[in-house]
Design an enzyme around this catalytic site. Structure first.
Site, PDB file in Angstrom:
ATOM      1  N   LYS A  97       8.152  -6.630   8.574  1.00  0.00           N
ATOM      2  CA  LYS A  97       7.842  -6.123   9.915  1.00  0.00           C
ATOM      3  C   LYS A  97       8.632  -6.863  10.988  1.00  0.00           C
ATOM      4  O   LYS A  97       8.079  -7.440  11.923  1.00  0.00           O
ATOM      5  CB  LYS A  97       6.338  -6.185  10.183  1.00  0.00           C
ATOM      6  CG  LYS A  97       5.549  -5.318   9.209  1.00  0.00           C
ATOM      7  CD  LYS A  97       4.123  -5.086   9.621  1.00  0.00           C
ATOM      8  CE  LYS A  97       3.381  -4.221   8.630  1.00  0.00           C
ATOM      9  NZ  LYS A  97       3.169  -4.816   7.298  1.00  0.00           N
TER      10      LYS A  97
HETATM   11  P1  OMP Z   1      -3.891  -3.655   0.591  1.00  0.00           P
HETATM   12  O1  OMP Z   1      -4.830  -3.301   1.694  1.00  0.00           O
HETATM   13  O2  OMP Z   1      -4.268  -4.896  -0.158  1.00  0.00           O
HETATM   14  O3  OMP Z   1      -3.599  -2.494  -0.338  1.00  0.00           O
HETATM   15  O4  OMP Z   1      -2.488  -4.069   1.286  1.00  0.00           O
HETATM   16  C1  OMP Z   1      -1.846  -3.267   2.236  1.00  0.00           C
HETATM   17  C2  OMP Z   1      -0.418  -3.741   2.452  1.00  0.00           C
HETATM   18  O5  OMP Z   1       0.254  -2.792   3.269  1.00  0.00           O
HETATM   19  C3  OMP Z   1      -0.285  -5.081   3.180  1.00  0.00           C
HETATM   20  O6  OMP Z   1       0.896  -5.723   2.737  1.00  0.00           O
HETATM   21  C4  OMP Z   1      -0.139  -4.679   4.637  1.00  0.00           C
HETATM   22  O7  OMP Z   1       0.570  -5.634   5.387  1.00  0.00           O
HETATM   23  C5  OMP Z   1       0.678  -3.386   4.503  1.00  0.00           C
HETATM   24  N1  OMP Z   1       0.493  -2.419   5.607  1.00  0.00           N
HETATM   25  C6  OMP Z   1      -0.775  -2.019   5.991  1.00  0.00           C
HETATM   26  O8  OMP Z   1      -1.776  -2.376   5.363  1.00  0.00           O
HETATM   27  N2  OMP Z   1      -0.918  -1.201   7.080  1.00  0.00           N
HETATM   28  C7  OMP Z   1       0.138  -0.732   7.790  1.00  0.00           C
HETATM   29  O9  OMP Z   1      -0.063   0.021   8.726  1.00  0.00           O
HETATM   30  C8  OMP Z   1       1.426  -1.090   7.390  1.00  0.00           C
HETATM   31  C9  OMP Z   1       1.598  -1.857   6.258  1.00  0.00           C
HETATM   32  C10 OMP Z   1       2.964  -1.966   5.737  1.00  0.00           C
HETATM   33  O10 OMP Z   1       3.909  -1.924   6.542  1.00  0.00           O
HETATM   34  O11 OMP Z   1       3.162  -1.969   4.534  1.00  0.00           O
END
Ligand code: OMP
Length: 277
Positions: A97
């Protein structure tokens, strides 16, 4: 091979839209691995071995590595070296990011694309196209621009209206119309907002990748996500699950359990994907 082509090829080969988030939080890694040498990369290698034939990408979030300083950066690099060496057909999305003024972005872009050898990166749109040029100039890479994030407070700025359109819609329109001259742009839209996801897919059309995190632990539902997120060919949705897959068990069976969760998610996605094509 260009990121977009690589993503499409592996999605078809593995018949999967699952992206495994290698968010290998050191405090959640099974203890017997944590005690050994290079715990994060050992853990990641085991997850990769258990899931590489079930997925379309891996996405480590750098936060879980940066917090460990040198050891974490080394673990990220070792993970990338392993993946590139053994499964070069699988794309690596570095979730960093990033966003800054152009001169500074040069350094960020070199770190992810040259040091970590990533195929794609996540970036913030806030500074505008001109500032992100160092990323956008990497024609073969994928640049995932945050559009509508998955968090509960996402709407504070992203839903602000200008000229009858919400900010996330304007981001999607600008990226697809003005930023995508190298055909290397993509967007991030959270699974927790299926209506917004549908709007964004409508704006970008087919053959445009969307990274969709928020399945499972964050509450996003697979059926709504797939129906709103895939393109007309049932492709170009990169549906991420991190904790729900990699930490399915914290015992010696963690890799087997991760495989089971990945199979479950792949199959559930594919069930609804058929209806969407
Ligand atoms: P879990 O919730 O464990 O499946 O992880 C979600 C992953 O996606 C993390 O690495 C977050 O930083 C990322 N993420 C989000 O959860 N929400 C977003 O809006 C964007 C991201 C991302 O850019 O991947």
């Amino acid at each position: 091979m260009r990121f977009k082509d690589k993503l499409k090829a592996i999605s078809i080969k593995n018949n999967s839209l699952v992206c495994v988030g290698l968010d290998s939080d050191i405090s959640k890694i099974p203890e017997f691995i944590r005690k050994g040498e290079h715990p994060q990369s050992t853990f990641n290698k085991a997850i990769i071995e258990a899931t590489h034939d079930l997925i379309c990408a891996y996405k480590p979030n750098t936060a879980f590595y940066e917090e460990r300083g040198h050891a974490g950066i080394e673990a990220l690099r070792m993970t990338s070296d392993y993946l590139k060496g053994k499964y070069p057909e699988v794309p690596l999305i570095i979730d960093a990011k990033r966003a800054d003024i152009g001169n500074t972005n040069l350094g960020y872009a070199k770190f992810v694309f040259e040091y970590l050898k990533a195929d794609a990166v996540t970036v913030h749109p806030y500074l505008g196209r001109e500032a992100l040029k160092p990323f956008l100039d990497y024609e073969d890479k994928g640049i995932f621009v945050l559009c509508r994030t998955s968090n509960p407070g996402a709407g504070e700025f992203q839903d602000l209206e200008y000229d009858g359109k919400k900010l996330f819609q304007i981001v999607a329109e600008n990226v697809v119309k003005d930023w995508n001259t190298n055909d290397n742009c993509a967007l991030v839209v959270g699974a927790t907002y299926p209506s917004e996801l549908e709007i964004v897919r409508h704006i970008v059309g087919d053959n445009f990748p969307l990274l969709i995190p928020g399945i499972g632990v964050q509450g996003g539902q697979v059926e709504k996500t797939v129906k709103a997120g895939v393109d007309g060919n049932g492709l170009n949705a990169v549906i991420n699950s991190s904790r729900g897959i990699i930490f399915a068990s914290n015992r010696s069976d963690f890799a087997d359990k991760a495989r089971q969760e990945a199979i479950k998610l792949r199959d559930e996605i594919n069930k609804f994907r058929k209806d969407s094509v």
